[in-house]
Design a protein around this motif. Structure first.
Motif, mmCIF file in Angstrom:
data_model
loop_
_atom_site.group_PDB
_atom_site.id
_atom_site.type_symbol
_atom_site.label_atom_id
_atom_site.label_comp_id
_atom_site.label_asym_id
_atom_site.label_seq_id
_atom_site.Cartn_x
_atom_site.Cartn_y
_atom_site.Cartn_z
ATOM 1 N N GLY A 78 43.243 50.194 39.074
ATOM 2 C CA GLY A 78 43.451 50.132 40.522
ATOM 3 C C GLY A 78 43.407 48.677 40.959
ATOM 4 O O GLY A 78 42.863 47.814 40.266
ATOM 5 N N ASP A 79 43.986 48.403 42.128
ATOM 6 C CA ASP A 79 44.118 47.003 42.540
ATOM 7 C C ASP A 79 42.834 46.400 43.077
ATOM 8 O O ASP A 79 42.548 45.237 42.846
ATOM 9 C CB ASP A 79 45.191 46.889 43.628
ATOM 10 C CG ASP A 79 46.569 46.901 43.014
ATOM 11 O OD1 ASP A 79 46.902 45.931 42.332
ATOM 12 O OD2 ASP A 79 47.277 47.910 43.187
ATOM 13 N N ARG A 80 42.063 47.178 43.841
ATOM 14 C CA ARG A 80 40.994 46.543 44.611
ATOM 15 C C ARG A 80 39.855 45.980 43.760
ATOM 16 O O ARG A 80 39.343 44.907 44.097
ATOM 17 C CB ARG A 80 40.478 47.515 45.674
ATOM 18 C CG ARG A 80 41.547 47.688 46.761
ATOM 19 C CD ARG A 80 41.032 48.374 47.974
ATOM 20 N NE ARG A 80 39.925 47.674 48.586
ATOM 21 C CZ ARG A 80 38.948 48.262 49.259
ATOM 22 N NH1 ARG A 80 38.947 49.580 49.379
ATOM 23 N NH2 ARG A 80 37.994 47.569 49.803
ATOM 24 N N PRO A 81 39.427 46.642 42.678
ATOM 25 C CA PRO A 81 38.276 46.073 41.960
ATOM 26 C C PRO A 81 38.592 44.985 40.946
ATOM 27 O O PRO A 81 37.684 44.496 40.280
ATOM 28 C CB PRO A 81 37.674 47.297 41.254
ATOM 29 C CG PRO A 81 38.794 48.227 41.070
ATOM 30 C CD PRO A 81 39.811 47.958 42.146
ATOM 31 N N THR A 82 39.860 44.565 40.817
ATOM 32 C CA THR A 82 40.173 43.651 39.713
ATOM 33 C C THR A 82 39.451 42.308 39.855
ATOM 34 O O THR A 82 39.041 41.718 38.863
ATOM 35 C CB THR A 82 41.694 43.398 39.594
ATOM 36 O OG1 THR A 82 42.172 42.956 40.855
ATOM 37 C CG2 THR A 82 42.447 44.631 39.188
ATOM 38 N N VAL A 285 52.610 40.152 39.037
ATOM 39 C CA VAL A 285 51.913 40.570 37.819
ATOM 40 C C VAL A 285 50.520 40.998 38.276
ATOM 41 O O VAL A 285 49.747 40.171 38.769
ATOM 42 C CB VAL A 285 51.768 39.423 36.798
ATOM 43 C CG1 VAL A 285 51.196 39.964 35.486
ATOM 44 C CG2 VAL A 285 53.094 38.722 36.554
ATOM 45 N N ALA A 286 50.213 42.263 38.139
ATOM 46 C CA ALA A 286 48.898 42.747 38.560
ATOM 47 C C ALA A 286 47.946 42.689 37.372
ATOM 48 O O ALA A 286 48.340 42.932 36.230
ATOM 49 C CB ALA A 286 49.004 44.182 39.082
ATOM 50 N N ALA A 287 46.673 42.370 37.660
ATOM 51 C CA ALA A 287 45.671 42.229 36.594
ATOM 52 C C ALA A 287 45.019 43.577 36.302
ATOM 53 O O ALA A 287 43.799 43.725 36.323
ATOM 54 C CB ALA A 287 44.613 41.213 37.026
ATOM 55 N N ARG A 288 45.846 44.564 36.065
ATOM 56 C CA ARG A 288 45.366 45.932 35.833
ATOM 57 C C ARG A 288 46.466 46.707 35.116
ATOM 58 O O ARG A 288 47.614 46.253 35.087
ATOM 59 C CB ARG A 288 45.055 46.609 37.169
ATOM 60 C CG ARG A 288 46.242 46.568 38.109
ATOM 61 C CD ARG A 288 46.342 47.725 39.056
ATOM 62 N NE ARG A 288 47.502 47.564 39.940
ATOM 63 C CZ ARG A 288 48.716 48.018 39.683
ATOM 64 N NH1 ARG A 288 48.976 48.668 38.564
ATOM 65 N NH2 ARG A 288 49.718 47.825 40.530
ATOM 66 N N PRO A 289 46.144 47.889 34.578
ATOM 67 C CA PRO A 289 47.198 48.682 33.937
ATOM 68 C C PRO A 289 48.021 49.470 34.952
ATOM 69 O O PRO A 289 47.671 49.512 36.139
ATOM 70 C CB PRO A 289 46.407 49.644 33.036
ATOM 71 C CG PRO A 289 45.076 49.782 33.694
ATOM 72 C CD PRO A 289 44.813 48.473 34.393
ATOM 73 N N ILE A 290 49.088 50.098 34.494
ATOM 74 C CA ILE A 290 49.897 51.023 35.300
ATOM 75 C C ILE A 290 48.963 52.042 35.953
ATOM 76 O O ILE A 290 47.961 52.432 35.364
ATOM 77 C CB ILE A 290 50.964 51.700 34.393
ATOM 78 C CG1 ILE A 290 51.938 52.546 35.184
ATOM 79 C CG2 ILE A 290 50.310 52.523 33.294
ATOM 80 C CD1 ILE A 290 53.107 53.053 34.333
#
Ligand code: ADP
Length: 428
Positions: A78-82, A285-290
């Motif tokens: 998920g995006d918020r905790p990265t 580029v997000a620092a998380r998986p799909i």
């Protein structure tokens, strides 16, 4: 027993998949989750409650918990905790993306700055306060894209073709960014907006893992539906890509360069890019998986295994990676795979769906999950943040997989009724 600390936005499907993978591997999982976001309640003993909106307190709470127990690896979905995960990893000395890289990856303006500074292709872009007078900037080179700086899932992202559309889009983005749920994130980035040039071309999604600074491509997904706006709803993801080999190499190189420019070093990444004759533009580029259920479209086989075992889930690969195993010993399984994120066609109250059995019986379809809940108010993009559900298919040929997804979707009939607000505005 090794222990992995998992930061997760919700307690939905993906956390359960991690639980199953952990059991298979004999790994202990400790969840760090925002209790405000809990939709159901699969809490296990020892889960660490944190508030994603308060990074300092959340980091301190986890660092404190680490005095009493050892964490051998860290993961965030998920995006918020990265960003919190990255800050905690730095404090605990665990291999992960640096916090500064996670911050840049989650901020569309910083992403543009870093890619530009590295000499990578970026569209023109300008940042403005949310309260900008649109008339003062109406002479832009159209078409362009108006977007929030720190939302995800295409929320608030709108293409505009002239000054009038620009005014309407900014007004709409203001309403969204001032809505209670987004204000509740207490993120100052929500006070600003980004406007950038519209990049034409086909879009691809890329799943990868950084191994101590080296990018490992796990999959390139084609997005076969045109994404020309005005809103940018995801629908079908297909892998392997049907793009030419040279294009796939260029995409992999562009994503690796973009990840390096952002400073992402270790852990999952999920990127979106557009390709046309002038090159590959990495959008983010997000620092998380799909996300969530979509991860089911990916399974992995051990490379050059003497006796091939069952393919493993992405969650298992991520746990292994978090505990120090290189992703290079795994490769995406051979069959083609696809997922359709079933778009919300219009605003309204979800009353039900028929045809699930027929959709499930479509050749090559492996699963149909309806995630919308009865009586839920459905909001399409650009305000919405969900789908009606997901359809998965697998087969030898990626074109057949695409056909199967579309055929299964046609067999589903959703009942969506007007909600009170719509009825009121219809009656003046
Ligand atoms: P999010 O993080 O919310 O997914 P993005 O900036 O990646 O936000 O934008 C979401 C989608 O909007 C992209 O996947 C793409 O389809 C479209 N989009 C965003 N920026 C552009 C652009 N500059 N040109 C063309 N399409 C864009």
């Amino acid at each position: 027993m090794a222990t992995v600390l998992l930061f997760a936005t919700t307690t939905g499907y993906q956390t359960r998949a991690f639980g199953e993978a952990a059991e298979r591997l004999g790994v202990e999982l400790v969840f760090a989750t925002d209790r405000c976001n809990v939709l159901e309640d699969p809490w296990r003993d020892g889960a660490l409650p944190i508030r994603f909106s308060d990074e300092a307190a959340a980091t301190a709470a986890i660092v404190d918990a680490a005095k009493a127990r050892r964490f051998d690896g860290v993961l965030a979905v998920g995006d918020r905790p990265t960003v919190i995960a990255a800050g905690v990893a730095e404090r605990l000395g665990l291999a992960w993306h640096p916090r500064s890289a996670a911050v840049a990856a989650g901020n569309k303006r910083l992403t543009r700055d870093r890619l530009q500074a590295a000499g990578l292709p970026v569209p023109w872009f300008v940042e403005h306060p949310l309260m900008i007078d649109p008339d003062s900037i109406a002479r832009l080179p159209f078409p362009c894209v108006v977007k929030p700086i720190a939302l995800s899932g295409s929320r608030g992202v709108m293409r505009v073709n002239d000054g009038q559309e620009l005014r309407a889009a900014i007004a709409r983005l203001r309403t969204l960014l001032e809505s209670p749920d987004i204000r509740g994130e207490r993120n100052p980035a929500h006070q600003r907006i980004l406007i950038e040039g519209f990049i034409a071309g086909r879009e691809y999604a890329i799943e990868g893992l950084m191994n101590h600074g080296t990018f490992d491509l796990l999959a390139i997904f084609d997005k076969p539906d045109p994404l020309d706006g005005p809103f940018f709803e995801e629908s079908i993801y297909l892998t392997p890509s049907r793009g030419a080999r040279a294009l796939q190499r260029a995409i992999a190189a562009a994503v690796g360069d973009a990840a390096a420019a952002l400073g992402l070093r270790h852990g999952p990444i999920h990127a979106e890019c557009r390709a046309h004759e002038h090159g590959v533009f990495v959008l983010e580029v997000a620092a998380r998986p799909i996300g969530g259920l979509c991860a089911r479209a990916l399974r992995f086989d051990r490379r050059q295994a003497a006796r091939p075992g069952d393919p493993i889930a992405l969650e298992e690969l991520l746990l292994r990676h978090a505990l120090g195993e290189s992703s290079l010993s795994w490769t995406r399984e051979v069959p083609a795979s696809g997922v359709m994120m079933i778009p919300i066609p219009r605003r309204g109250v979800f009353r039900g769906v028929t045809g699930i059995e027929d959709a499930n019986a479509t050749a090559l379809v492996t699963a149909v999950h309806i995630t919308a809940k009865p009586d839920q108010l459905l909001l399409p993009l650009p305000e919405g943040a969900s789908y009606l559900g997901f359809i998965f298919a697998r087969g030898d040929d990626v074109t057949d997989v695409e056909r199967a997804l579309r055929a299964a979707h046609q067999r589903l009939a959703f009942t969506i009724e007007a909600d009170l607000q719509m009825l009121q505005s219809a009656h003046g």
